[in-house]
Design an enzyme around this catalytic site. Sequence first.
Site, short mmCIF file in Angstrom:
data_model
loop_
_atom_site.label_atom_id
_atom_site.label_comp_id
_atom_site.label_asym_id
_atom_site.label_seq_id
_atom_site.Cartn_x
_atom_site.Cartn_y
_atom_site.Cartn_z
N PHE B 221 0.81 -1.22 0.00
CA PHE B 221 0.00 0.00 0.00
C PHE B 221 0.84 1.27 0.00
CE2 PHE B 221 -2.02 -3.44 2.49
CZ PHE B 221 -2.91 -3.85 1.52
N THR B 448 -2.26 -7.61 -6.21
CA THR B 448 -3.20 -7.05 -7.18
C THR B 448 -3.50 -8.00 -8.32
OG1 THR B 448 -1.30 -6.03 -8.22
CG2 THR B 448 -2.55 -4.68 -6.69
N GLY B 674 -3.61 2.10 -15.41
CA GLY B 674 -3.48 1.84 -13.98
C GLY B 674 -4.77 2.22 -13.29
N GLU B 677 -5.71 2.56 -7.47
CA GLU B 677 -5.92 3.60 -6.46
C GLU B 677 -7.16 4.45 -6.71
OE1 GLU B 677 -1.69 4.80 -4.73
OE2 GLU B 677 -1.76 4.91 -6.90
#
Lengths: 192, 711
Positions: B221, B448, B674, B677
Amino acid sequence: MTADSEYKRRTVLKAGSAAVTATLVATPAATPAAAAQTDSSSVDMTLRVNGRDHRLAVEPRVTLLDALRERLDLTGTKKGCDRGECGACTVLVDGRRIKSCLTLAVMRQNVEITTIEGLVRGDKLHPLQEAFIRQDALQCGGCTPGQIMSGVACISEGHTRSADEIREWMSGNLCRCACYPNIVAAIQDAAK
Amino acid sequence: MTVGRPVERVDGRAKVTGGARYTADRTLPGMLYSYLVMGTIARGRVTAVDTAAARAVPGVVEVFTHENAPRLTSDQHFMPLQGTQIHYNGQIVAITVATTLEQAQEAAELVRVTYAPETPKAVIADALTEVYLPANQEVIVGDPTAGLAAAEVTVTQNYSSPPHHHNPIEPHATVAQWDGDRLTVHETSQGVVNAQRTFATTFGIPQTNVRVLAPYLGGGFGGKSPVWPHSLLNAAIARQLGRPAKMVLARSQMYSIVSHRAEFRQQVTLGAKRDGTLTALVHHSTQQLSRTSENMYSHSISSRMLYACPNIHTRQQGVRLDVPTSRFMRSPQMASHFGLETALDELSYQLGIDPVELRRRNYTDVNPTTGERFSSRFLLDCYKLGADAFGWSRRNPKPGSTRDGHEFVGWGMATEAHDHNANPSSAMVRMAADGTVLSQTATQDIGTGTYTVFTQVVADALGVPLNQVKVELADTNFPPAALSAGSGTIASVTGAVNAAALAVRTAVVQLAVSNPASPLHGVSVERIITQHGYLFSPDRSRRESYRAVMARHGAPVQNTSSMTNARGYSTGAVFVEVRVDPRYGRVRVTRGVGAYDAGRVMNHKTARSQVIGGFTWGIGNALMEHTVLDRRTARVVNPNLSTYLLAVNADVPEIDAIFVNKPDPVSTALGARGFGETPITGVPAAIGNAIFHATGRRIRDLPFTQDKLLY
């Protein structure tokens, strides 16, 4: 450490375990000098893990978790907090789920200890292990062994009558990647 | 095609059986255990360290203090144990080394440190006169003053959020072993290549002399992105003592030496016309810095990139405190995003415009700061998909209008947005003589799904079954590749993996069509179809298996490729339902829907898990997570998981994840952007907005704990 140093969990553990270990070895005292004398006093013990007897000699202060990980190389059981808060170290003792960081190895002789390594039968995964993969109930895997051991117990306890009941009974196992809904789904799957 | 499909994790079996070996699971012959002693003042000096009692513990090999610790420097971090200065509470002041963990821990408790303490400052509130603007932290677009003057409605509000700690379930761990001047480190690292560079620089040895491995990482993280000083110290100790050394941080130690999300205060001013179009967006923030670094990570990027507004002013101020240096933590833009998305909700009520509609009216295809067009943006689709799935059209906007028994029910929403990294990366693909395929790249799977997605990419590029492909990651012996941070792994590395696999495919096809012994002899390379482990002629009348071609060739075929990708911006919309018990001020999140534009979705199973994870972090940040510092001692008073509360299973409802799933045309990662987040950023604001809808109470300070709803 200064005099105002925080009260350390290991101090608590030592104090709490003194009575238990007293019958096995000399009571560890709190003073450094006395501790130095007793620290080298290992205890011979037998731990029955995953159906196999393991003979080992460790100090009475060694937790079941550290005995499994650092002495028996059973590293599937994880250490996340070492104080009973995260559940990553959950194992079964005679079928009951416990946090192996909150118990001493010396206290867990003459019982059946089951770790994550003990769930597989030959090549065949336990139904809950299969369900975890199917439902993507894991990401990093750091909490996963503890979640699965806890889930196996949750099922055998019968705490799977609803998703909410599973959520409640699985809330002692933290998952920081946060797979909770998938963990619930996996347990529901395997409980069928 | 397997890309896009909900393929099960290929590392699943290793992780559910305990077979996956993480850093702390490594035990080497002759290995010593290092354990840290943490300081108990936040500012001042160490005046004396008494190690006599610690050294008397059986099994203790050495006790290091600032007086005898290996001399190290770092170009990235303040390096402890090099002098007497203390900059934050919980700084490393000694390290014990022993033959067992228990001995090292006991010795650590017996080290006596005395200090000359000074009065520290722990929180922004105690240093308001010391706030300053570091270089390059202000952006002005257009004329914000004129924009505010032209506004028909304005909202100005202050918002705040506490420090957070990453708290991966796997503690930081490092195992170092030297062989002459060659170093091997098993490191809990989100970036083995960066780690290799750091170790090499610190020890003054060639990068090729350092091997760093992190095949499994138990969560990072952001907190495992750099090599922290304790790992460098452990490696130095291993070298000095001539034995491998292992150091695993205690949970409490992770609250001072491996960074955190900074305490954050912000003021958001929105100017708008009556129709909701923004005329000005002014976003001033102040975040905590440390005495040794002015790096800041909570950027106001949402205010600069998300909405059509001609006049923007962002100003990111800092204030130095006697606390550790902060760093990025999952979705660093979340802190500022919370202010923006709450302010928009406040504006929507002032204007009487639905919050989704207000955001639609300020939608832009163009980056408002640079004027550049986004390569692809389907945020409007996200609003529609999310709102429809949630049933948003049935919402009565009046606060306090819905009750269920004694509980108030509220619906809230927010836009979600985060940019992502893209770093040059390379990857190797090799088909062995038996037709099996191995791919290696020195990026990471931090949970992930990298192992799984790259297996899919390679299998698709070659046209072989998934089980014929093995992917290996996170070893600096492999081709260098991106840090797994900033949502950058898939975006950065997929292109290289795909290119290497395609090159191997072409080479093997060439082997077949050029060989008279092949049934495909004479077919042109471009016309060959590859599928299910076979090479086919265009009409599929002739075929030969990869296995047969490779057996005849008798040697592996290998390619290493490199690729760069563009940075990108993934957006979405999140909708939540909360129930508020007015008797206890207790908030529960009972429903969540998120709709996202992440470019192409590589694996719907792992992508959905990213959404669930992000949403859950959002619940934690909204309702419980906060690090508490004692203002008198600048000490974290809740450095454990029983008082630093994370969301648990019972806190998280079913979450519906929806993807637009349209490839980004500029992305070399097969159109993927990406994404990891993005699905946290809007959740705290959405929950706060839902609480307002439920109760009419607007809380602007995270987290929304019960005390704030009870007064």
